[in-house]
Motif scaffolding. Structure first.
Motif, mmCIF file in Angstrom:
data_model
loop_
_atom_site.group_PDB
_atom_site.id
_atom_site.type_symbol
_atom_site.label_atom_id
_atom_site.label_comp_id
_atom_site.label_asym_id
_atom_site.label_seq_id
_atom_site.Cartn_x
_atom_site.Cartn_y
_atom_site.Cartn_z
ATOM 1 N N GLU A 109 41.714 44.039 42.026
ATOM 2 C CA GLU A 109 41.725 43.799 43.475
ATOM 3 C C GLU A 109 40.414 43.152 43.924
ATOM 4 O O GLU A 109 40.406 42.198 44.715
ATOM 5 N N ARG B 6 40.531 39.507 45.536
ATOM 6 C CA ARG B 6 40.320 39.492 46.986
ATOM 7 C C ARG B 6 38.898 39.088 47.375
ATOM 8 O O ARG B 6 38.700 38.368 48.359
ATOM 9 N N GLN B 7 37.887 39.557 46.612
ATOM 10 C CA GLN B 7 36.506 39.259 46.937
ATOM 11 C C GLN B 7 35.962 38.138 46.064
ATOM 12 O O GLN B 7 35.119 37.367 46.508
ATOM 13 N N ASN C 26 39.209 35.120 46.226
ATOM 14 C CA ASN C 26 39.729 35.194 47.595
ATOM 15 C C ASN C 26 40.982 34.322 47.748
ATOM 16 O O ASN C 26 41.008 33.351 48.510
ATOM 17 N N GLN D 93 44.297 32.575 48.754
ATOM 18 C CA GLN D 93 44.913 32.308 50.047
ATOM 19 C C GLN D 93 46.422 32.097 49.877
ATOM 20 O O GLN D 93 46.877 31.638 48.822
ATOM 21 N N LYS E 180 47.915 40.960 41.323
ATOM 22 C CA LYS E 180 47.149 40.962 42.563
ATOM 23 C C LYS E 180 47.135 39.579 43.211
ATOM 24 O O LYS E 180 47.137 39.456 44.441
ATOM 25 N N GLU F 62 50.379 39.161 44.938
ATOM 26 C CA GLU F 62 50.384 40.008 46.134
ATOM 27 C C GLU F 62 49.586 39.382 47.269
ATOM 28 O O GLU F 62 49.898 39.582 48.455
ATOM 29 N N ALA F 63 48.541 38.594 46.907
ATOM 30 C CA ALA F 63 47.711 37.929 47.912
ATOM 31 C C ALA F 63 48.364 36.659 48.450
ATOM 32 O O ALA F 63 47.822 36.019 49.351
ATOM 33 N N ILE G 268 34.731 46.455 48.149
ATOM 34 C CA ILE G 268 34.745 45.198 48.899
ATOM 35 C C ILE G 268 33.732 45.239 50.033
ATOM 36 O O ILE G 268 32.962 44.294 50.244
ATOM 37 N N THR H 164 37.186 28.525 52.621
ATOM 38 C CA THR H 164 37.385 29.876 52.097
ATOM 39 C C THR H 164 36.102 30.381 51.447
ATOM 40 O O THR H 164 35.527 29.712 50.587
ATOM 41 N N TYR I 261 34.066 32.804 48.959
ATOM 42 C CA TYR I 261 34.375 33.480 47.705
ATOM 43 C C TYR I 261 33.080 33.887 47.009
ATOM 44 O O TYR I 261 31.996 33.420 47.350
#
Length: 407
Positions: free
Chosen positions: A11, A15-16, A19, A21, A44, A47-48, A183, A238, A240
């Motif tokens: 995750e 996500r971090q 990142n 999109q 993941k 899922e993002a 995060i 974005t 990152y």
């Protein structure tokens, strides 16, 4: 690594780190030995909102077999289809997550010239990938996983099981996975790093002067240079985190403005070979003398990768008083060791370290003093003895580091 730890780490990486999109393509490069984590990262990413995830499997053991046995005439073969797929995905704005599970020295004993020939060919074939990453055209990130081989090198006195447990505990600490909210932890941490980078950029020092630990040299910084640390921003806006962990602020030197002697303070793992005790002497930017206490043949191959591999492309500042450094462990892995020590990088500079650089061609970057190359190799020079001064246009000096820490 428990399933919950695996889940949290993936995750964080997705996500971090990159990142992801909604609607974005993603490349996940990972070793077959870490297949459970690779699968979790792919999950993941979807899922993002990822549109498609391309898997680039790696295998250090298969690479050793090839380096040892392939015919000389095919040792530098790089499939064009692989290159086109990988770079094409990045050119479409695809994010790239690199998952590494190191096996230190896994190519030890193989002819350094054969290894050098392969990695030079790979570097040339994938140069567009490096250009896209270093210009921050799309998001990318790197994370590390423990292996028994790596644990045995870092903790040689422990049993294999105890070594793996201890290495994983350190990785959790270093990456903030032991925090209640990893995060949020990284968001706060990178803000501190970014503040330091902004101050250095505002100061616009003309040169940096280094002394201590066998190092005595200076490097010039280009006009309009930018110091970067923490998060980067890609072409779509974005944010990152390219390295997890990260402690550094970095910029680019003037290619021809480096003079003096630098001595490494950590071992360097390069193309599956271990290089230790590096000493480099620079004159007008170029290495004029190079030696190593161990792995000198690999060092010579590295700095002969192309005509510009003997120039510096990065200067990075990292205090001794940092989470990784305070562990007092040499990880024999650049991603971790470079965040425990001030370091330099041979080869290509990051265009984002120059005002307007991300839109410049290689020729334009060279005109502004930045180096371009098919390699970018960090090596550590920081120690508790290192002092660094920033020199202003009028010749006055400002202490930046004393005894390895920010002054």
């Amino acid at each position: 690594m428990t399933p919950e730890q695996l889940n949290i780490y993936a995750e964080l990486a997705v996500r971090q780190g990159i990142n992801v999109q909604p609607g974005q393509k993603v490349i996940v490069r990972g070793p077959v030995d870490a297949a459970p984590f690779v699968r979790k990262a792919v999950e993941k990413a979807y899922e993002a909102g990822a549109a498609h995830v391309m898997i680039d499997w790696t295998d250090d053991d298969l690479l050793r077999i090839r380096m040892a046995n392939a015919p000389e005439e095919s040792i530098d073969f790089v499939p064009q289809g692989y290159v086109d797929d990988f770079i094409g995905t990045m050119e479409e704005g695809g994010a790239m997550l690199g998952i590494y599970a190191p096996k230190p020295g896994h190519l030890t004993g193989i002819d350094a010239a054969r290894i050098g020939k392969y990695f030079q060919a790979l570097g040339k074939a994938m140069r567009r990938q490096r250009d896209l990453q270093q210009a921050s055209k799309t998001s990318w990130s790197m994370v590390m996983l423990p292996t028994p081989e790596w644990a045995a090198v870092v903790f040689p006195d422990l049993s294999p099981e105890a070594g793996m447990t201890k290495l994983w505990d350190h990785i959790r600490y270093i990456t903030g996975l032991d925090q209640e909210d990893p995060i949020a932890y990284w968001q706060e941490k990178v803000e501190q790093i970014e503040s330091r980078a902004q101050w250095l950029t505002h100061e616009q020092f003309l040169r940096l002067h280094y002394t201590g630990g066998g190092t005595d040299f200076s490097l010039e910084l280009p006009r309009g240079h930018i110091w970067v640390g923490g998060r980067l921003t890609d072409a779509n806006g974005t944010k990152y985190l390219p390295n997890i962990p990260t402690e550094e602020v970095f910029s680019a030197p003037v290619r021809t403005g480096v003079n003096g002697v630098v001595k490494s303070t950590f071992p360097l793992e390069y193309s599956g070979q271990l290089i230790e005790g590096i000493t480099l002497k620079f004159q007008d930017g170029r290495i004029i003398e190079a030696s190593a206490e161990k792995g000198e043949a690999a060092l010579k191959e590295m700095i002969s990768a192309d005509d510009t591999a003997q120039f510096l492309g990065e200067v990075a500042l990292v205090p001794q008083d940092s989470p990784i450094s305070n562990l007092n462990i040499i990880f024999r892995n650049t991603l971790f060791d470079e965040n425990a020590s001030c370091h330099l990088a041979l080869g290509s500079a990051y265009p984002l370290n120059l005002q307007g650089g991300q839109e410049m061609t290689r020729e334009e970057l060279a005109e502004h003093g930045l180096n371009t190359s098919i390699i970018h190799v960090d090596f550590m020079i920081g120690s508790a003895e290192l002092d660094i001064d920033g020199e202003r246009e009028d010749g006055t000096r400002v202490p930046l580091f004393r005894n390895g820490n920010w002054a």
